[in-house]
Design an enzyme around this catalytic site. Structure first.
Site, PDB file in Angstrom:
ATOM      1  N   TYR A  54       0.827  -1.220   0.000  1.00 23.93           N
ATOM      2  CA  TYR A  54       0.000   0.000   0.000  1.00 23.93           C
ATOM      3  C   TYR A  54       0.855   1.261   0.000  1.00 23.93           C
ATOM      4  O   TYR A  54       0.473   2.292  -0.557  1.00 23.93           O
ATOM      5  CB  TYR A  54      -0.993  -0.025   1.175  1.00 23.93           C
ATOM      6  CG  TYR A  54      -2.107  -1.008   0.906  1.00 23.93           C
ATOM      7  CD1 TYR A  54      -2.064  -2.310   1.420  1.00 23.93           C
ATOM      8  CD2 TYR A  54      -3.156  -0.678   0.048  1.00 23.93           C
ATOM      9  CE1 TYR A  54      -3.050  -3.239   1.113  1.00 23.93           C
ATOM     10  CE2 TYR A  54      -4.158  -1.595  -0.260  1.00 23.93           C
ATOM     11  CZ  TYR A  54      -4.082  -2.875   0.265  1.00 23.93           C
ATOM     12  OH  TYR A  54      -5.050  -3.797  -0.056  1.00 23.93           O
ATOM     13  N   ARG A  57       1.547   1.892  -3.597  1.00 23.33           N
ATOM     14  CA  ARG A  57       0.378   2.417  -4.317  1.00 23.33           C
ATOM     15  C   ARG A  57       0.099   3.863  -3.897  1.00 23.33           C
ATOM     16  O   ARG A  57      -0.317   4.682  -4.698  1.00 23.33           O
ATOM     17  CB  ARG A  57      -0.843   1.525  -4.048  1.00 23.33           C
ATOM     18  CG  ARG A  57      -0.738   0.151  -4.709  1.00 23.33           C
ATOM     19  CD  ARG A  57      -1.925  -0.715  -4.387  1.00 23.33           C
ATOM     20  NE  ARG A  57      -3.165  -0.176  -4.950  1.00 23.33           N
ATOM     21  CZ  ARG A  57      -4.386  -0.621  -4.612  1.00 23.33           C
ATOM     22  NH1 ARG A  57      -4.498  -1.582  -3.710  1.00 23.33           N
ATOM     23  NH2 ARG A  57      -5.458  -0.107  -5.161  1.00 23.33           N
ATOM     24  N   ASN A  88     -12.616   2.566  -6.228  1.00 22.73           N
ATOM     25  CA  ASN A  88     -11.214   2.982  -6.286  1.00 22.73           C
ATOM     26  C   ASN A  88     -10.794   3.625  -4.975  1.00 22.73           C
ATOM     27  O   ASN A  88     -11.587   4.309  -4.326  1.00 22.73           O
ATOM     28  CB  ASN A  88     -10.990   3.952  -7.449  1.00 22.73           C
ATOM     29  CG  ASN A  88     -11.323   3.304  -8.788  1.00 22.73           C
ATOM     30  OD1 ASN A  88     -11.337   2.077  -8.903  1.00 22.73           O
ATOM     31  ND2 ASN A  88     -11.654   4.111  -9.776  1.00 22.73           N
ATOM     32  N   VAL A  89      -9.548   3.398  -4.628  1.00 26.32           N
ATOM     33  CA  VAL A  89      -9.028   3.944  -3.364  1.00 26.32           C
ATOM     34  C   VAL A  89      -8.112   5.143  -3.625  1.00 26.32           C
ATOM     35  O   VAL A  89      -7.550   5.718  -2.697  1.00 26.32           O
ATOM     36  CB  VAL A  89      -8.277   2.836  -2.577  1.00 26.32           C
ATOM     37  CG1 VAL A  89      -9.269   1.744  -2.140  1.00 26.32           C
ATOM     38  CG2 VAL A  89      -7.133   2.213  -3.381  1.00 26.32           C
ATOM     39  N   HIS A 105     -14.534   0.923  -1.017  1.00 25.50           N
ATOM     40  CA  HIS A 105     -13.419   0.014  -0.690  1.00 25.50           C
ATOM     41  C   HIS A 105     -12.298   0.722   0.056  1.00 25.50           C
ATOM     42  O   HIS A 105     -11.200   0.178   0.184  1.00 25.50           O
ATOM     43  CB  HIS A 105     -12.877  -0.643  -1.971  1.00 25.50           C
ATOM     44  CG  HIS A 105     -13.831  -1.677  -2.499  1.00 25.50           C
ATOM     45  ND1 HIS A 105     -13.690  -2.231  -3.754  1.00 25.50           N
ATOM     46  CD2 HIS A 105     -14.943  -2.255  -1.965  1.00 25.50           C
ATOM     47  CE1 HIS A 105     -14.667  -3.110  -3.951  1.00 25.50           C
ATOM     48  NE2 HIS A 105     -15.444  -3.130  -2.875  1.00 25.50           N
ATOM     49  N   GLY A 170     -15.891   1.331 -15.959  1.00 27.69           N
ATOM     50  CA  GLY A 170     -14.597   0.692 -15.699  1.00 27.69           C
ATOM     51  C   GLY A 170     -14.551  -0.270 -14.539  1.00 27.69           C
ATOM     52  O   GLY A 170     -13.639  -0.215 -13.718  1.00 27.69           O
ATOM     53  N   THR A 171     -15.529  -1.188 -14.478  1.00 21.65           N
ATOM     54  CA  THR A 171     -15.460  -2.229 -13.448  1.00 21.65           C
ATOM     55  C   THR A 171     -15.830  -3.569 -14.063  1.00 21.65           C
ATOM     56  O   THR A 171     -16.733  -3.679 -14.872  1.00 21.65           O
ATOM     57  CB  THR A 171     -16.380  -1.924 -12.241  1.00 21.65           C
ATOM     58  OG1 THR A 171     -16.317  -3.027 -11.317  1.00 21.65           O
ATOM     59  CG2 THR A 171     -17.814  -1.664 -12.650  1.00 21.65           C
TER      60      THR A 171
HETATM   61  N1  APR Z   1     -11.651   2.817 -19.378  1.00 24.47           N
HETATM   62  C1  APR Z   1     -12.730   2.152 -18.879  1.00 24.47           C
HETATM   63  N2  APR Z   1     -12.693   0.875 -18.445  1.00 24.47           N
HETATM   64  C2  APR Z   1     -11.496   0.246 -18.530  1.00 24.47           C
HETATM   65  C3  APR Z   1     -10.330   0.860 -19.032  1.00 24.47           C
HETATM   66  C4  APR Z   1     -10.443   2.202 -19.474  1.00 24.47           C
HETATM   67  N3  APR Z   1      -9.394   2.857 -19.966  1.00 24.47           N
HETATM   68  N4  APR Z   1      -9.312  -0.041 -18.978  1.00 24.47           N
HETATM   69  C5  APR Z   1      -9.824  -1.174 -18.438  1.00 24.47           C
HETATM   70  N5  APR Z   1     -11.139  -1.005 -18.194  1.00 24.47           N
HETATM   71  C6  APR Z   1     -12.085  -1.944 -17.586  1.00 24.47           C
HETATM   72  C7  APR Z   1     -11.778  -3.394 -17.813  1.00 24.47           C
HETATM   73  O1  APR Z   1     -12.349  -3.849 -19.038  1.00 24.47           O
HETATM   74  C8  APR Z   1     -12.459  -4.026 -16.610  1.00 24.47           C
HETATM   75  O2  APR Z   1     -13.831  -4.306 -16.884  1.00 24.47           O
HETATM   76  O3  APR Z   1     -12.026  -1.738 -16.193  1.00 24.47           O
HETATM   77  C9  APR Z   1     -12.381  -2.948 -15.539  1.00 24.47           C
HETATM   78  C10 APR Z   1     -11.341  -3.224 -14.485  1.00 24.47           C
HETATM   79  O4  APR Z   1     -11.750  -4.370 -13.770  1.00 24.47           O
HETATM   80  P1  APR Z   1     -10.926  -4.781 -12.456  1.00 24.47           P
HETATM   81  O5  APR Z   1      -9.466  -4.713 -12.741  1.00 24.47           O
HETATM   82  O6  APR Z   1     -11.525  -6.047 -11.958  1.00 24.47           O
HETATM   83  O7  APR Z   1     -11.222  -3.598 -11.433  1.00 24.47           O
HETATM   84  P2  APR Z   1     -12.521  -3.400 -10.554  1.00 24.47           P
HETATM   85  O8  APR Z   1     -13.747  -3.898 -11.229  1.00 24.47           O
HETATM   86  O9  APR Z   1     -12.523  -1.979 -10.101  1.00 24.47           O
HETATM   87  O10 APR Z   1     -12.191  -4.332  -9.283  1.00 24.47           O
HETATM   88  C11 APR Z   1     -13.129  -4.295  -8.222  1.00 24.47           C
HETATM   89  O11 APR Z   1     -11.720  -5.758  -6.942  1.00 24.47           O
HETATM   90  O12 APR Z   1      -9.597  -6.266  -6.444  1.00 24.47           O
HETATM   91  C12 APR Z   1     -10.719  -5.699  -5.941  1.00 24.47           C
HETATM   92  O13 APR Z   1     -10.915  -4.038  -4.302  1.00 24.47           O
HETATM   93  C13 APR Z   1     -10.482  -4.254  -5.598  1.00 24.47           C
HETATM   94  O14 APR Z   1     -11.953  -2.369  -5.966  1.00 24.47           O
HETATM   95  C14 APR Z   1     -11.367  -3.511  -6.594  1.00 24.47           C
HETATM   96  C15 APR Z   1     -12.425  -4.535  -6.933  1.00 24.47           C
END
Ligand code: APR
Length: 233
Positions: A54, A57, A88-89, A105, A170-171
């Site tokens: 951390y 990061r 996002n943190v 989170h 973006g998740t």
């Molecule tokens: N713009 C939009 N979306 C994007 C981009 C971009 N430039 N680049 C990647 N992505 C998308 C990917 O296609 C994916 O669907 O962002 C998403 C990222 O997914 P993860 O890496 O799984 O991140 P997230 O969904 O935020 O993870 C959720 O998991 O690990 C834990 O606590 C952590 O908060 C996190 C949680």
């Protein structure tokens, strides 16, 4: 009264600012055992490894800035009541100017007592073993680790339930309970899903619009269109 927009953001929101996502190629979890660096068990087993993860990061935050997608979301606040619910943190939404951000989170720039989760302190430098709070308890990152409760979930769910528009950016929708927030949205309202690799099935949501683009490619145009709907009326 202004229409309410709730925006659910994940790591993809910050990708174009230079912060790796978790599950894309080269993501944050590559090279790390999630349970070693993002769980209470991992912290108990090897606290220095977790603090170092951390601290790295947190240091990176000084090298990145909000991208245009963070910034245009702020423009919505002149026309809508906006709530950002982020997984996002990082502090990029705040640095862009968003005024109502729920970090479900946790936050890299805060730490808390290992013994009393209500003791939360601002923190911007390295956190080391032996760093304590007034009560003498070891401090830990103010991050919701895997297997831990999500204290702000109810507030996030209410914001989604009350929304007139929901935007999801973006998740990967793989981590619960955050991924279940979309199901709190009223069935009749428009839901926009912005992600280059969208992981959502259209048939589950009546008014879902998938924008298979990155945040920087897709958000500015969407924001312009949403503001135009208000200006026309
Ligand atoms: N713009 C939009 N979306 C994007 C981009 C971009 N430039 N680049 C990647 N992505 C998308 C990917 O296609 C994916 O669907 O962002 C998403 C990222 O997914 P993860 O890496 O799984 O991140 P997230 O969904 O935020 O993870 C959720 O998991 O690990 C834990 O606590 C952590 O908060 C996190 C949680």
């Amino acid at each position: 009264m202004k229409k309410r927009i709730t925006i659910l953001t994940g790591a993809g929101m910050s990708a174009e600012s230079g912060i790796n996502t978790f599950r894309d190629a080269g993501g944050l979890w590559e090279g790390h055992d999630v349970m070693e660096v993002a769980s209470p068990q991992g912290f108990a087993r090897n606290p220095n490894l977790v603090l170092d993860f951390y601290n790295q990061r947190r240091k990176q935050l000084h090298e990145v800035s909000p991208n245009i997608a963070h910034r245009v979301l702020v423009e919505l606040e002149d026309f809508f009541k906006v709530t950002i619910v982020t997984q996002n943190v990082d502090d990029l939404h705040e640095r862009a100017g968003s005024s109502n951000v729920i970090h479900i989170h946790g936050e890299l720039l805060k730490v808390r007592s290992t013994k009393n989760e209500n003791v939360v302190l601002p923190w911007s430098n390295d956190l080391n073993l032996g760093d304590c709070c007034d009560e003498g308890h070891q401090l830990r990152p103010h991050i919701v680790w895997f297997g831990e409760a999500v204290p702000l979930l109810e507030e996030a769910a209410i914001a989604t339930q009350n929304a007139d528009i929901v935007i999801i950016i973006g998740t990967s929708m793989q981590v619960y309970p955050a991924a279940s927030l979309i199901d709190y949205a009223q069935s009749r309202i428009p839901i926009y899903f912005v992600d280059p690799k969208p992981n959502v099935s259209r048939n589950n949501y009546d008014n879902l619009t998938v924008i298979a683009k990155t945040a920087v490619q897709g958000i500015p145009k969407l924001v312009t269109e949403l503001i135009a709907t208000i200006q026309e009326n």
